[in-house]
Write a protein that holds these residues in place. Sequence first.
Motif, mmCIF file in Angstrom:
data_model
loop_
_atom_site.group_PDB
_atom_site.id
_atom_site.type_symbol
_atom_site.label_atom_id
_atom_site.label_comp_id
_atom_site.label_asym_id
_atom_site.label_seq_id
_atom_site.Cartn_x
_atom_site.Cartn_y
_atom_site.Cartn_z
ATOM 1 N N GLY A 89 0.794 -1.224 0.000
ATOM 2 C CA GLY A 89 0.000 0.000 0.000
ATOM 3 C C GLY A 89 0.825 1.272 0.000
ATOM 4 N N VAL A 90 2.092 1.164 -0.397
ATOM 5 C CA VAL A 90 2.963 2.340 -0.323
ATOM 6 C C VAL A 90 2.849 3.221 -1.555
ATOM 7 N N LEU A 91 2.474 2.638 -2.685
ATOM 8 C CA LEU A 91 2.464 3.396 -3.930
ATOM 9 C C LEU A 91 1.273 4.350 -3.988
ATOM 10 N N GLY A 92 1.492 5.478 -4.662
ATOM 11 C CA GLY A 92 0.441 6.471 -4.821
ATOM 12 C C GLY A 92 0.949 7.634 -5.640
ATOM 13 N N PRO A 93 0.109 8.631 -5.899
ATOM 14 C CA PRO A 93 0.507 9.777 -6.731
ATOM 15 C C PRO A 93 1.648 10.606 -6.148
ATOM 16 N N ASP A 94 1.911 10.448 -4.853
ATOM 17 C CA ASP A 94 3.003 11.205 -4.230
ATOM 18 C C ASP A 94 4.314 10.431 -4.206
ATOM 19 N N VAL A 95 4.368 9.290 -4.884
ATOM 20 C CA VAL A 95 5.550 8.418 -4.854
ATOM 21 C C VAL A 95 6.325 8.522 -6.164
ATOM 22 N N ILE A 96 7.650 8.665 -6.032
ATOM 23 C CA ILE A 96 8.548 8.698 -7.186
ATOM 24 C C ILE A 96 9.460 7.482 -7.096
ATOM 25 N N LEU A 97 9.351 6.596 -8.053
ATOM 26 C CA LEU A 97 10.156 5.381 -8.090
ATOM 27 C C LEU A 97 11.409 5.652 -8.927
ATOM 28 N N ALA A 98 12.563 5.600 -8.278
ATOM 29 C CA ALA A 98 13.816 5.896 -8.968
ATOM 30 C C ALA A 98 14.320 4.663 -9.709
ATOM 31 N N HIS A 99 14.669 4.849 -10.958
ATOM 32 C CA HIS A 99 15.298 3.869 -11.852
ATOM 33 C C HIS A 99 14.280 2.994 -12.581
ATOM 34 N N CYS A 100 13.671 2.015 -11.907
ATOM 35 C CA CYS A 100 12.726 1.097 -12.574
ATOM 36 C C CYS A 100 13.337 0.514 -13.849
#
Length: 443
Positions: free
Chosen positions: A248-259
């Motif tokens: 449940g951590v992901l959301g519009p305020d989350v920036i995933l680096a690299h992927c």
Amino acid sequence: MRILIKNAMIVTMDAQRRVLKNSDLLIDGTKIVAIDSQIRESADLVVDGTGRMVLPGFICGHTHLYGIMLRGAPLDVKPTTDFLQILDRIWWKVDSAFVNEDAYASALASCYEFIRGGTTCFADTYSGPGSIEGVLDAISKGVIQAGMRGILAFEATERNSKEEGERGLKENIHFLNKLQKTPNDLLWGMYSLHASFTLSDELIQKTREQADRLPAPLTIHTSEGLIDVYHNIERYDKRTVERLFDLGVLGPDVILAHCVHVNQDELKLIKASGAKVAHNPMSNMNNAVGVSPLKEMYELGIPVCLGNDGFIFDAIENIRSAYLIHKVHHLDTRVTTPQQVIEMATINGAQAYGLEDKLGSLEPGKLADLVVIHPNPRITPILPEGVYGYIVYGCTANEVEHVFVNGRQVVENHQVVSVESEVVKKALEGVVPILWEKLGIKC
């Protein structure tokens, strides 16, 4: 102060992506107040824009300012063969050697290089188990001194202990609370988590809960190397993004680096959650971890911004690398466009951190962060239809003539004027030899 830029090619990066030829831009105080074909109002400073392109200041969506301190360091380490060895033999040793004074000096030096090349805002995650408490205040000092904007966080991790992870989270909370009580025009805070292979479910969820209580962006290193994927499959029977989504951590305020190592199912989860991605192509090449699936992200409508991961602080060089790497990776010249990669370095960076109402485009009412590029000599005509290509194909950081942050000129006639180079040099001379000695290097 009122500043008027006259007769320039204004690359707005607004919703219509308007490019305005022979136009003027007026700054009053900290904001842009007018963009028109001919502004007749008076100004304290008039800048000749003839033959120049004016763009929003570049935004670095993911960096590690302290990485600059290792430039050219002749480390005596066994050659690395994969990403985990790079972390273990190099960066985790560097992290452990850092103290707050090093963090300040690296911030000042990195900001100097950033603004010299037209970057006006960045998102930084600092890592250092020996320098946690108060380190974001030390970094802030360097950012403010250089006169640019920073979104700052400490990279919480449990690679040494759970207590270390708690302290990292608390440092972010401390900094965010401080900014609430004493706001600064140049600073924002966020939460940062290292890659999930160094994080427990408990710390990830606790950070999510804290970000809901005291709202700020949250960034996580995600599947940069295969170690992240293998760890999560072995321990949780899930790939990295699957684990983060289920927690449940992901959301519009989350920036995933690299992927880099994410599959189609994971990309669909990123899209469904509203999370964004910070793409770091030059660092990914340097660490030989692979190529992020940018084409697939764009096809799904996942917002992607551009970072440097603390490697190369030249924005135009990063833009050009992002443009080229996916063409050769797919053996397809159509994969990326000049406009697309410049969007990644401007408006997409603002959107990633919820700052699109303030930064990322040149529009009346937005903060006056902008870069003036002067190709000299101008090899070919600069036309509105070809301006993005002109920048990507031919411009360099040496052609950044003026830079403004918050309405203040920080680069004038190709020279940084917000902080003297001698001040930066003195700060580095006071700490680099000591840091390198800790790493076994004699200066």
